[in-house]
Design an enzyme around this catalytic site. Structure first.
Site, PDB file in Angstrom:
ATOM      1  N   ASP A   1       6.216  -2.441  -4.080  1.00  0.00           N
ATOM      2  CA  ASP A   1       5.400  -3.588  -4.597  1.00  0.00           C
ATOM      3  C   ASP A   1       5.993  -4.385  -5.339  1.00  0.00           C
ATOM      4  OD1 ASP A   1       2.900  -5.015  -5.673  1.00  0.00           O
ATOM      5  OD2 ASP A   1       1.920  -3.842  -4.101  1.00  0.00           O
TER       6      ASP A   1
ATOM      7  N   HIS B   1      -3.442  -3.890  -1.766  1.00  0.00           N
ATOM      8  CA  HIS B   1      -1.837  -3.605  -1.886  1.00  0.00           C
ATOM      9  C   HIS B   1      -1.410  -2.615  -0.461  1.00  0.00           C
ATOM     10  CE1 HIS B   1      -0.937  -5.652  -5.417  1.00  0.00           C
ATOM     11  NE2 HIS B   1      -2.466  -6.064  -5.543  1.00  0.00           N
TER      12      HIS B   1
END
Length: 489
Positions: free
Chosen positions: A122, A19
């Protein structure tokens, strides 16, 4: 007429390497477009980035545009991160209460810089959307997974209603799942579903966490996906009308970034850029590039199971035998700090001898450079989305051994939909590993697979060139951010 604020984007990734990697690339893309970025990490990952990457010197090229900040993840300093923390669900469920106050304080104390005008968080950190909205700040969700997986999560209620979830006791894992719109084009089976779909109860905490975060991400005004429009169009066509009207497909992000770096420097410093793609939490061992230089063209199997997977001792030995018995040279990333449960004691001497003869094992490798190396002919991978896209762009066929979350779906797309590799799924006995390595590296199927690799790779490369879909979508994102993120983001 009221003057608009200069754009200032806060980027907040989930605390895991894959990520962070993607969202740092987005940060650099935005800086290249003269947009101010604050990159927010956990204290632990912030320290590791400073220790193992050139992040400070790399972003020093953008004076006044890039800033690093960090907040607590709630775990003690001696917690066995990063592999253990990522899927410690007791921590995941408490992210809201742990991180929201610090995020709120950061936005409140942001007095010495231009006010934040947009939060890109995110897609499994959706509490950040709620915090941003308290301040009237626009939000964009960034899902770092494949679109096929993301769409499958949205389909979960229908899968439960149809009886596909939970899986019946002794279910035929090869039975097709016919209730996911957009997936009619390839044979989607139970074993290809996200790993946490295989549960006994629909109240399973892992299942509920990811599904809730998916639906909560729809509260953002727009969505960013690291994908190629033409490669995942069936799934995008389902997401847009049902959940997000505004979707920026920007992938492959690493390739888009490399193109824009070259464009903004008129081709200068390309070699330096190649070694500046490391956004990881481990120190790279670049000696493997020298070893690759000594190997024949397209002869090497590159092996990496990513930043999270943990193998048993038995799995380690079976993979090792399969690689040695295949007869091909191999470069194996054997992750420092916990990829394998147990030490490498009592490893048969013939396996160690196999490494000495035609192998190279390192703790962490510069993966983009490895995959682009002329000596690499195949990639034995866990099918993480970053690895899948990097292999696709590099033109390297894959042998897929998915481990968890979205990887089961990614491997099915690679093997069945795109046909750019083979899908090994949960099998990892030495004979299967040996056979699949030989099939991909030099067997009867290689020519067919390589044709598909060339076709799919060409689609991805065109997307990140001027007038390509990802290139144009990034320009649209920049324009929306510069216009104050009004209406569209």
């Amino acid at each position: 007429m009221e003057e608009k604020s200069a754009p200032h984007v806060l980027i907040f990734p989930f605390p895991a390497q894959g990520h962070i990697n993607q969202m740092l690339k987005l940060a650099e893309l935005l800086c290249l477009s003269s947009i101010q970025v604050t990159f927010l990490n956990t204290h632990h990952n912030h320290k590791r980035l400073l220790q193992f990457t050139d992040i400070r010197s790399r972003f020093a090229r953008f004076p006044g545009l890039f800033r690093l900040e960090s907040i607590s993840d709630g775990a003690p300093d001696d917690h066995p991160r990063p592999s253990g923390f990522t899927f410690d669900f007791s921590k995941l469920f408490n992210m809201n209460s742990i991180m929201s106050p610090d995020l709120r304080n950061l936005l409140l104390s942001n007095t010495n810089t231009t006010p934040v005008t947009c939060v890109i968080c995110d897609g499994i950190m959706t509490f950040a959307i709620d915090v941003a909205k308290e301040f009237g700040i626009q939000t964009i969700a960034f899902r770092t997974t494949s679109t096929s997986y993301f769409w499958a999560l949205f389909c979960l209620p229908k899968l439960i209603q149809s009886g596909h979830i939970p899986f019946p006791v002794d279910a035929d894992m090869d039975e097709s799942v016919l209730t996911v719109p957009g997936m009619e084009g390839f044979f989607f089976r139970r074993r290809d579903a996200p790993s946490f779909f295989n549960v006994k109860e629909v109240t399973n905490p892992a299942l509920q966490f990811f599904v809730n975060e998916t639906f909560n991400s729809s509260k953002a005004s727009a969505l960013i996906l690291n994908t190629v429009e033409d490669l995942e169009k069936p799934f995008l066509s389902q997401i847009r009308p049902n959940h997000f009207q505004n979707v920026y497909t920007l992938g492959p992000l690493h390739s888009l970034l490399n193109n824009l770096r070259i464009a903004t420097t008129n081709g200068r410093d390309q070699i330096d850029f190649a070694s500046s793609n490391h956004n990881g939490l481990w120190e790279q061992d670049r000696s493997c590039l020298t070893w690759l230089d000594s190997q024949p063209l397209k002869s090497v199997v590159y092996v990496s199971f990513g930043s999270i997977a943990v193998l048993t001792k038995s799995q380690l030995v079976e993979f090792w035998y399969g690689l040695v018995n295949s007869g091909y040279p191999f470069l194996w990333v054997k992750r420092s700090g916990g990829e394998y449960s147990g030490e490498d004691e009592n490893i048969p001497e013939e396996l160690r001898e196999g490494v000495r003869k035609r192998g190279c094992i390192v703790g962490w490798a510069p993966q983009e450079e490895v995959l682009a190396h002329r000596a690499v002919g195949g990639f034995l991978t866990h099918s993480g989305w970053n690895s899948t896209l990097e292999s696709l762009v590099a033109g390297v066929p894959m042998i897929c051994w998915p481990h968890q979350v979205d990887q089961q779906m990614n491997s099915r797309v690679v093997g069945e939909l795109w046909k750019i590799g083979v899908d090994m799924k949960e099998r990892c006995d030495r004979s299967t590993v040996e056979k699949m390595v030989r099939d991909v590296m030099g067997g009867a199927r290689r020519e067919e697979i390589m044709r598909s690799v060339a076709e799919i790779g060409d689609v991805a490369k065109k997307a990140v060139r001027p007038a390509g879909s990802s290139y144009m979508n990034f320009e649209a994102l920049v324009q929306d951010l510069k216009s104050g993120c009004q209406e569209n983001c």
